[in-house]
Design a protein around this motif. Structure first.
Motif, mmCIF file in Angstrom:
data_model
loop_
_atom_site.group_PDB
_atom_site.id
_atom_site.type_symbol
_atom_site.label_atom_id
_atom_site.label_comp_id
_atom_site.label_asym_id
_atom_site.label_seq_id
_atom_site.Cartn_x
_atom_site.Cartn_y
_atom_site.Cartn_z
ATOM 1 N N ASN A 1 -1.654 3.084 9.250
ATOM 2 C CA ASN A 1 -1.536 2.607 10.222
ATOM 3 C C ASN A 1 -0.552 3.379 11.227
ATOM 4 O O ASN A 1 0.433 2.875 12.382
ATOM 5 N N ASN A 2 -0.999 4.863 11.739
ATOM 6 C CA ASN A 2 -0.071 5.222 12.523
ATOM 7 C C ASN A 2 1.773 4.937 12.089
ATOM 8 O O ASN A 2 2.438 5.719 13.401
ATOM 9 N N GLY A 3 1.928 4.667 11.331
ATOM 10 C CA GLY A 3 3.715 4.179 11.310
ATOM 11 C C GLY A 3 3.942 6.163 10.706
ATOM 12 O O GLY A 3 3.903 7.045 11.043
ATOM 13 N N THR A 4 5.316 6.032 10.341
ATOM 14 C CA THR A 4 6.141 7.546 10.457
ATOM 15 C C THR A 4 5.383 8.125 9.743
ATOM 16 O O THR A 4 4.833 7.252 7.874
ATOM 17 N N ALA A 5 4.538 9.545 9.285
ATOM 18 C CA ALA A 5 4.577 10.370 8.307
ATOM 19 C C ALA A 5 5.480 11.273 7.639
ATOM 20 O O ALA A 5 6.983 11.049 8.380
ATOM 21 N N VAL B 1 0.667 -1.288 0.145
ATOM 22 C CA VAL B 1 -0.147 -0.265 0.163
ATOM 23 C C VAL B 1 0.633 1.085 -0.276
ATOM 24 O O VAL B 1 2.197 1.336 0.609
ATOM 25 N N THR B 2 0.778 2.256 -0.421
ATOM 26 C CA THR B 2 1.256 3.570 -1.263
ATOM 27 C C THR B 2 0.739 4.537 -0.795
ATOM 28 O O THR B 2 -0.016 4.663 -1.555
ATOM 29 N N LEU B 3 1.204 5.055 -0.001
ATOM 30 C CA LEU B 3 0.474 6.830 0.221
ATOM 31 C C LEU B 3 1.419 7.732 -0.111
ATOM 32 O O LEU B 3 2.448 7.986 0.046
ATOM 33 N N SER B 4 0.938 8.907 -0.810
ATOM 34 C CA SER B 4 1.669 10.012 -1.450
ATOM 35 C C SER B 4 1.086 11.304 -1.164
ATOM 36 O O SER B 4 -0.306 11.174 -1.452
#
Length: 142
Positions: A49-53, A32-35
């Motif tokens: 999931n509250n990981g590194t921003a 899963v990739t977000l940008s």
């Protein structure tokens, strides 16, 4: 799923049965990739999931996992527009939870309108003054 193991012990063949729960069989991991949309990378961060921003985030997940995509706005007055997969908006919520079914790449779009200076003062004689607008949304002066 059913698994049978055979082994030789002395001159005897032993058969040992073991059962594997279907939920324990890996159905394949994927990403899963977000940008953050490329025109607003300094205006927000994304996280999984509250990981590194950061401007981007990537996580490996399995089919059926719950995934929470979160966009954090960094500038007051900005507005979260939505999570997009290509040109399709999948959610208007800055925090979006979904069940993983396949690899997905989501883009967070943030709307902004910056005006400098934020106010203009005129004396009784009037006059002209200049202001600057920086935006990624249509606007009009009224």
């Amino acid at each position: 799923a059913y698994e049978m193991q055979r082994s030789l012990v002395g001159s005897e063949m032993c058969i040992r049965d073991s059962y594997v729960m279907l939920k324990d069989i890996a159905k394949g991991a994927f990403q899963v990739t977000l940008s953050v949309n490329s025109d607003v990378t300094s205006r927000g961060t994304v996280q999984i999931n509250n990981g590194t921003a950061g401007a981007t985030a990537t996580a490996e997940v399995n089919v059926g996992d719950q995934v929470t995509a979160k966009c954090n706005l960094l500038k007051s007055g900005d507005v979260f527009d939505g999570w997009y997969s290509g040109s399709s908006k999948v959610s208007s919520n800055a925090t979006y939870t979904f069940t993983a079914q396949e690899a997905v790449s989501l883009v967070a779009k943030i709307n902004y309108l910056d005006v400098t200076p934020t106010s203009l003062d005129y004396d009784a004689a009037g006059g002209s003054k200049t202001f600057q607008v920086s935006t990624n949304v249509p606007w009009t002066v009224s």
